[in-house]
Scaffold this motif. Sequence first.
Motif, PDB file in Angstrom:
ATOM      1  N   ILE A 239       0.117  -2.046   0.370  1.00  0.00           N
ATOM      2  CA  ILE A 239       1.129  -1.915   0.276  1.00  0.00           C
ATOM      3  C   ILE A 239       1.605  -0.845  -0.268  1.00  0.00           C
ATOM      4  CG2 ILE A 239       3.671  -3.218   0.459  1.00  0.00           C
ATOM      5  CD1 ILE A 239       2.098  -5.867   1.845  1.00  0.00           C
ATOM      6  N   ILE A 240       1.611  -1.414  -1.495  1.00  0.00           N
ATOM      7  CA  ILE A 240       1.871  -0.159  -2.370  1.00  0.00           C
ATOM      8  C   ILE A 240       1.502   1.056  -2.639  1.00  0.00           C
ATOM      9  CG2 ILE A 240       1.483  -0.083  -5.061  1.00  0.00           C
ATOM     10  CD1 ILE A 240       2.792  -2.819  -5.294  1.00  0.00           C
ATOM     11  N   LYS A 241       0.472   1.470  -2.324  1.00  0.00           N
ATOM     12  CA  LYS A 241      -0.872   2.730  -1.612  1.00  0.00           C
ATOM     13  C   LYS A 241       0.091   3.368  -0.740  1.00  0.00           C
ATOM     14  CE  LYS A 241      -4.721   4.838  -1.444  1.00  0.00           C
ATOM     15  NZ  LYS A 241      -5.368   6.097  -0.106  1.00  0.00           N
ATOM     16  N   LYS A 242       0.557   2.541   0.270  1.00  0.00           N
ATOM     17  CA  LYS A 242       0.515   3.508   1.711  1.00  0.00           C
ATOM     18  C   LYS A 242       2.000   3.456   1.880  1.00  0.00           C
ATOM     19  CE  LYS A 242      -3.183   4.115   3.278  1.00  0.00           C
ATOM     20  NZ  LYS A 242      -3.126   5.203   4.172  1.00  0.00           N
ATOM     21  N   LEU A 243       3.218   2.632   1.330  1.00  0.00           N
ATOM     22  CA  LEU A 243       4.941   3.403   0.880  1.00  0.00           C
ATOM     23  C   LEU A 243       5.357   3.875  -0.128  1.00  0.00           C
ATOM     24  CD1 LEU A 243       5.742  -0.170   2.808  1.00  0.00           C
ATOM     25  CD2 LEU A 243       5.245   1.593   4.031  1.00  0.00           C
ATOM     26  N   TYR A 244       4.417   3.827  -1.099  1.00  0.00           N
ATOM     27  CA  TYR A 244       4.810   4.938  -2.035  1.00  0.00           C
ATOM     28  C   TYR A 244       6.347   4.207  -2.721  1.00  0.00           C
ATOM     29  CZ  TYR A 244       1.272   7.595   0.768  1.00  0.00           C
ATOM     30  OH  TYR A 244       0.985   8.384   1.384  1.00  0.00           O
ATOM     31  N   PHE A 245       6.190   3.018  -2.905  1.00  0.00           N
ATOM     32  CA  PHE A 245       7.404   2.383  -3.862  1.00  0.00           C
ATOM     33  C   PHE A 245       7.881   3.654  -4.809  1.00  0.00           C
ATOM     34  CE2 PHE A 245       5.788  -0.945  -1.215  1.00  0.00           C
ATOM     35  CZ  PHE A 245       6.936  -1.739  -1.071  1.00  0.00           C
ATOM     36  N   GLY A 246       7.128   3.862  -5.429  1.00  0.00           N
ATOM     37  CA  GLY A 246       7.742   4.044  -6.824  1.00  0.00           C
ATOM     38  C   GLY A 246       9.099   6.088  -6.769  1.00  0.00           C
ATOM     39  N   TYR A 289      -7.259  -2.981  -8.482  1.00  0.00           N
ATOM     40  CA  TYR A 289      -6.503  -1.607  -7.244  1.00  0.00           C
ATOM     41  C   TYR A 289      -5.250  -1.563  -7.215  1.00  0.00           C
ATOM     42  CZ  TYR A 289     -11.092  -2.723  -4.834  1.00  0.00           C
ATOM     43  OH  TYR A 289     -12.628  -2.553  -4.886  1.00  0.00           O
ATOM     44  N   THR A 290      -3.956  -2.710  -7.020  1.00  0.00           N
ATOM     45  CA  THR A 290      -2.682  -3.062  -7.402  1.00  0.00           C
ATOM     46  C   THR A 290      -2.540  -1.929  -8.471  1.00  0.00           C
ATOM     47  OG1 THR A 290      -2.765  -4.987  -5.977  1.00  0.00           O
ATOM     48  CG2 THR A 290      -0.119  -3.335  -6.610  1.00  0.00           C
ATOM     49  N   TRP A 291      -2.949  -2.438  -8.982  1.00  0.00           N
ATOM     50  CA  TRP A 291      -1.994  -1.913 -10.508  1.00  0.00           C
ATOM     51  C   TRP A 291      -2.200  -0.082 -10.872  1.00  0.00           C
ATOM     52  CZ3 TRP A 291      -3.685  -0.186 -15.414  1.00  0.00           C
ATOM     53  CH2 TRP A 291      -2.942  -0.276 -16.778  1.00  0.00           C
ATOM     54  N   HIS A 292      -3.705   0.277 -10.572  1.00  0.00           N
ATOM     55  CA  HIS A 292      -3.642   1.805 -10.648  1.00  0.00           C
ATOM     56  C   HIS A 292      -2.880   2.986  -9.005  1.00  0.00           C
ATOM     57  CE1 HIS A 292      -7.009   1.404 -13.416  1.00  0.00           C
ATOM     58  NE2 HIS A 292      -7.074   0.246 -13.089  1.00  0.00           N
ATOM     59  N   ASN A 293      -1.641   1.434  -8.453  1.00  0.00           N
ATOM     60  CA  ASN A 293      -0.995   2.405  -7.261  1.00  0.00           C
ATOM     61  C   ASN A 293       0.161   2.257  -8.069  1.00  0.00           C
ATOM     62  OD1 ASN A 293      -3.450   2.330  -5.988  1.00  0.00           O
ATOM     63  ND2 ASN A 293      -2.710   0.505  -5.264  1.00  0.00           N
ATOM     64  N   VAL A 294       0.708   1.994  -9.545  1.00  0.00           N
ATOM     65  CA  VAL A 294       1.968   2.633  -9.005  1.00  0.00           C
ATOM     66  C   VAL A 294       2.307   3.176 -10.115  1.00  0.00           C
ATOM     67  CG1 VAL A 294       2.105  -0.400  -8.722  1.00  0.00           C
ATOM     68  CG2 VAL A 294       1.791   0.398 -11.065  1.00  0.00           C
ATOM     69  N   THR A 295       3.021   3.449 -10.878  1.00  0.00           N
ATOM     70  CA  THR A 295       3.532   4.401 -11.909  1.00  0.00           C
ATOM     71  C   THR A 295       3.285   3.927 -13.012  1.00  0.00           C
ATOM     72  OG1 THR A 295       6.125   3.838 -11.524  1.00  0.00           O
ATOM     73  CG2 THR A 295       5.767   5.615 -10.383  1.00  0.00           C
ATOM     74  N   ARG A 516     -11.882   2.244  -2.134  1.00  0.00           N
ATOM     75  CA  ARG A 516     -11.097   2.669  -3.195  1.00  0.00           C
ATOM     76  C   ARG A 516      -9.808   3.948  -1.613  1.00  0.00           C
ATOM     77  NH1 ARG A 516     -12.994   4.217  -9.453  1.00  0.00           N
ATOM     78  NH2 ARG A 516     -13.522   1.301  -9.464  1.00  0.00           N
ATOM     79  N   PRO A 517     -10.446   4.157  -1.061  1.00  0.00           N
ATOM     80  CA  PRO A 517     -10.325   5.183  -0.191  1.00  0.00           C
ATOM     81  C   PRO A 517      -9.036   4.651   0.279  1.00  0.00           C
ATOM     82  CG  PRO A 517     -12.201   5.114   0.184  1.00  0.00           C
ATOM     83  CD  PRO A 517     -12.092   4.271  -1.207  1.00  0.00           C
ATOM     84  N   VAL A 518      -9.493   3.017   0.943  1.00  0.00           N
ATOM     85  CA  VAL A 518      -8.269   2.161   1.265  1.00  0.00           C
ATOM     86  C   VAL A 518      -7.079   1.646   0.629  1.00  0.00           C
ATOM     87  CG1 VAL A 518      -7.798   0.452   3.474  1.00  0.00           C
ATOM     88  CG2 VAL A 518      -9.502   1.745   3.051  1.00  0.00           C
ATOM     89  N   PHE A 519      -7.590   0.582   0.016  1.00  0.00           N
ATOM     90  CA  PHE A 519      -6.527   0.339  -1.079  1.00  0.00           C
ATOM     91  C   PHE A 519      -6.478   1.202  -2.422  1.00  0.00           C
ATOM     92  CE2 PHE A 519      -9.639  -2.635   1.308  1.00  0.00           C
ATOM     93  CZ  PHE A 519      -8.166  -3.349   1.333  1.00  0.00           C
ATOM     94  N   GLY A 520      -6.576   2.331  -3.207  1.00  0.00           N
ATOM     95  CA  GLY A 520      -6.492   2.871  -3.977  1.00  0.00           C
ATOM     96  C   GLY A 520      -7.580   2.330  -5.089  1.00  0.00           C
ATOM     97  N   PHE A 524      -6.288   7.185  -8.662  1.00  0.00           N
ATOM     98  CA  PHE A 524      -5.192   7.267  -7.530  1.00  0.00           C
ATOM     99  C   PHE A 524      -4.324   7.592  -8.379  1.00  0.00           C
ATOM    100  CE2 PHE A 524      -1.282   5.421  -5.256  1.00  0.00           C
ATOM    101  CZ  PHE A 524      -1.822   6.520  -3.983  1.00  0.00           C
ATOM    102  N   VAL A 525      -3.576   8.749  -8.071  1.00  0.00           N
ATOM    103  CA  VAL A 525      -2.337   9.410  -8.655  1.00  0.00           C
ATOM    104  C   VAL A 525      -1.410   8.861  -8.201  1.00  0.00           C
ATOM    105  CG1 VAL A 525      -1.340  11.518  -9.643  1.00  0.00           C
ATOM    106  CG2 VAL A 525      -3.252  11.113  -9.781  1.00  0.00           C
TER     107      VAL A 525
END
Length: 539
Positions: A239-246, A289-295, A516-520, A524-525
Amino acid sequence: MAFDFGILLASLNKLSTSDHQSVVSINLFVALICACIVIGHLLEENRWMNESITALVIGLCTGVVILLISGGKNSHILVFSEDLFFIYLLPPIIFNAGFQVKKKSFFRNFSTIMLFGAVGTLISFITISLGAIGIFRKMNIGSLEIGDYLAIGAIFSATDSVCTLQVLSQDETPLLYSLVFGEGVVNDATSVVLFNAVQNFDLSHINTRKALQLVGNFLYLFASSTILGVAAGLLSAYIIKKLYFGRHSTDREVAIMILMAYLSYMLAELFYLSAILTVFFSGIVMSHYTWHNVTESSRVTTKHAFATLSFIAEIFIFLYVGMDALDIEKWRFVSDSPELSVQVSSILLGLVLVGRAAFVFPLSFLSNLMKKSPEEKISFNKQITIWWAGLMRGAVSVALAYNQFTRGGHTQLRGNAIMITSTITVVLFSTVVFGLMTKPLIRLLLPSPKHLSRMIASEPTTPKSFIVPLLDSNTQDSEADLGHNVPRPHSLRMLLTTPSHTVHRYWRRFDNAFMRPVFGGRGFVPFVPGSPTEPTELH
């Protein structure tokens, strides 16, 4: 109409008084938590004390004061609530344990951790249950059934290694810290799974079929809880990777992470699974995964927010256990025979010692057979430390005992009251006495190298609640240190002697190719506000 109006005024007045009492209770508890933090800080370098013991002692002293003020009628300001413990206090503690764990160390010793945490807890459960059946049936302690004896086995198999972890250093004893930390969490989850399995079965007529059903139910709960936790963590990452909340708000990123973590716990409760195991593995997956997808700012915020919530919840629990230890209602049932209560508590403490030794030393020997490197083997001194680390009983044991032997925190049965008071006695004795001896024992058994001690002492200090492995860029699993130079196994024997490296190799390949390609995850930047680019993957 006037009569109805009078009743309404009386009800409102009663409600107002009740609300005021709640406000007073909350104020006192918050003040006590602040006192624990301040006193714990002042005693940071003390050879004997730690924050768990400090909170417990302050809770006891507060209970004595309240007991004197109330004229011997009451010793606590809050009635024990299983919902308060299992739904509000336990989730942040267990999630933070998974979120802050050094995954490389945890999974490198995964087989040994599971051996101690799952198989070892099962051995301890059987040992304590059989001992309770054989001894307590000969004593006049009330009408306890077979389910109660098995529940006692599950209750006293749940360890509390907080005191030991506050003393052990990851830098000085990384293997020992990883084993004690991992086994403690898996042990709590396994104990709760066993407890739930015992409660869900009709144990009036035990036979081979029911025993196999009990084992099957245990395995089902263990597997399904783990799968649910992993799924919740992956969903939050996706969710966080695809929706770019940051791109709009870092607050939404933090909120999604916290709420998804809590949702995983409550879903497990909804489906009658092991919520502890679910939220623990959810924490591991979200940190991977999730922690690396946020700012970057969200990473710092979540890291410290989870650690702080866990720290406060732990202090709250120990404070309450200290207050509840003087509950007059339960002690009244054993006041006519205090020697019986002492006997029961002593027997339970002895069963804890025997049950712990029954698996630590044999399973350590078995684990050493599969290790080739001397650094990976568990020495006898480390085995004693692991055995000692699991002797302390804490809030999980108290919560399970209240679940089994009380209704709404109260009981009118003599046998149940004896088990509650004995549980509290064992928790107090093991936490205070064993906890006070932990630092001197570890310094005696595991003297730290002088050069390492000087190096650690020269480093800037951090708050005690953040000494656990934090997920910054320097402590995350590095790609260069994952065993790429380990030879590929060509036989089953070689696979058994280097299982962690082998599993790590294939997992890393699978993770890089498919996950990682799917879940970051690492590499992942995330989108940074004000940047013209969208999130990308570093290759």
